[in-house]
Design a protein around this motif. Structure first.
Motif, mmCIF file in Angstrom:
data_model
loop_
_atom_site.group_PDB
_atom_site.id
_atom_site.type_symbol
_atom_site.label_atom_id
_atom_site.label_comp_id
_atom_site.label_asym_id
_atom_site.label_seq_id
_atom_site.Cartn_x
_atom_site.Cartn_y
_atom_site.Cartn_z
ATOM 1 N N VAL A 11 9.608 -0.016 41.073
ATOM 2 C CA VAL A 11 10.671 -1.188 41.231
ATOM 3 C C VAL A 11 11.659 -0.865 42.420
ATOM 4 O O VAL A 11 11.495 0.289 42.651
ATOM 5 C CB VAL A 11 11.173 -1.661 39.850
ATOM 6 N N ASP A 12 12.304 -1.754 42.634
ATOM 7 C CA ASP A 12 13.414 -1.545 43.572
ATOM 8 C C ASP A 12 14.486 -0.555 42.804
ATOM 9 O O ASP A 12 14.621 -0.828 41.519
ATOM 10 C CB ASP A 12 14.126 -2.748 44.293
ATOM 11 N N ALA A 13 14.933 0.506 43.247
ATOM 12 C CA ALA A 13 16.196 1.395 43.034
ATOM 13 C C ALA A 13 17.169 0.541 42.167
ATOM 14 O O ALA A 13 17.660 0.953 41.080
ATOM 15 C CB ALA A 13 16.752 2.351 43.733
ATOM 16 N N LYS A 14 17.609 -0.518 42.541
ATOM 17 C CA LYS A 14 18.697 -1.386 42.004
ATOM 18 C C LYS A 14 18.336 -1.931 40.518
ATOM 19 O O LYS A 14 19.164 -2.240 39.696
ATOM 20 C CB LYS A 14 19.432 -2.485 43.047
ATOM 21 N N ASP A 15 16.793 -2.200 40.456
ATOM 22 C CA ASP A 15 16.555 -2.777 39.115
ATOM 23 C C ASP A 15 15.961 -1.654 38.153
ATOM 24 O O ASP A 15 15.523 -2.197 37.199
ATOM 25 C CB ASP A 15 15.340 -3.787 39.604
ATOM 26 N N ALA A 16 15.913 -0.376 38.597
ATOM 27 C CA ALA A 16 15.289 0.493 37.656
ATOM 28 C C ALA A 16 15.985 0.549 36.227
ATOM 29 O O ALA A 16 15.177 0.909 35.372
ATOM 30 C CB ALA A 16 15.370 1.941 38.440
ATOM 31 N N ASN A 51 11.255 10.198 41.601
ATOM 32 C CA ASN A 51 11.742 8.719 42.059
ATOM 33 C C ASN A 51 12.008 7.745 40.729
ATOM 34 O O ASN A 51 10.930 7.538 40.047
ATOM 35 C CB ASN A 51 10.442 8.217 42.874
ATOM 36 N N ALA A 110 12.825 5.063 40.179
ATOM 37 C CA ALA A 110 12.309 3.596 40.207
ATOM 38 C C ALA A 110 10.835 3.676 40.107
ATOM 39 O O ALA A 110 10.310 2.461 40.140
ATOM 40 C CB ALA A 110 12.796 3.081 41.630
ATOM 41 N N SER A 111 10.301 4.648 39.792
ATOM 42 C CA SER A 111 8.541 4.919 39.491
ATOM 43 C C SER A 111 8.528 5.135 37.861
ATOM 44 O O SER A 111 9.059 5.994 37.469
ATOM 45 C CB SER A 111 8.053 5.911 40.384
ATOM 46 N N LEU A 124 10.060 -7.915 40.073
ATOM 47 C CA LEU A 124 10.558 -6.632 40.238
ATOM 48 C C LEU A 124 9.595 -5.571 40.685
ATOM 49 O O LEU A 124 10.096 -4.573 41.448
ATOM 50 C CB LEU A 124 11.236 -5.978 38.664
ATOM 51 N N LYS A 163 7.388 -3.625 42.825
ATOM 52 C CA LYS A 163 6.942 -3.386 44.086
ATOM 53 C C LYS A 163 5.482 -3.055 44.492
ATOM 54 O O LYS A 163 4.742 -3.361 45.234
ATOM 55 C CB LYS A 163 8.044 -2.705 45.122
ATOM 56 N N THR A 164 5.019 -2.082 43.628
ATOM 57 C CA THR A 164 3.866 -1.325 43.632
ATOM 58 C C THR A 164 3.316 -1.227 42.057
ATOM 59 O O THR A 164 4.188 -0.915 41.267
ATOM 60 C CB THR A 164 4.028 -0.146 44.330
#
Length: 94
Positions: free
Chosen positions: A10-15, A46, A48-49, A81, A83-84
Motif C-alpha cells: 500500500v502507499d506509505a501514508k496508508d500503511a 518496507n 507498507a508491504s 489502497l 498498489k501491488t
C-alpha cells in the motif's frame, strides 16, 4: 492443506490504517471452520508491504473465505489502497 501466500503493498501514508484493518481481517478469517491459520507480517525493509500466510483445509474452504461477507467489506476498504498484489497458492508438502 491449501496454502495461500499473498504480498500486499500500500502507499506509505496508508500503511498504519491498513495494518489495523488487516489484523481484524485475520481475526475474522480465523473464525471460519476451514481456515486453519492466518498470519500477517509487516516487511522489515518496507513497512507498507504486508505478507499474508493463509492455511485452509482445502480449496473449497478458501472459496468459502473469498465469499464471506467480511471479505467483501475488507475488499471495499483495501481495494483502493493496495498498489501491488501478488498471490500464490499451493498444497502443503511438508
Amino acid at each position: 492443506m491449501y496454502i495461500v501466500a499473498v504480498n500486499l503493498v500500500v502507499d506509505a501514508k496508508d500503511a498504519d490504517s491498513f495494518a489495523e484493518r488487516i489484523k481484524q481481517h485475520a481475526k475474522n478469517s480465523l473464525t471460519q471452520e476451514g481456515c486453519l491459520g492466518f498470519s500477517v507480517s509487516r516487511d522489515h525493509d518496507n513497512p507498507a508491504s504486508f505478507h499474508l500466510w493463509e492455511v485452509y483445509k482445502d480449496a473449497a474452504a478458501f472459496e468459502e473465505h473469498k465469499a464471506a461477507d467480511f471479505m467483501a467489506e475488507f475488499g471495499k476498504f483495501a481495494g483502493p489502497l493496495v498498489k501491488t498484489r501478488v498471490l500464490a497458492t499451493g498444497n502443503q508438502i511438508a
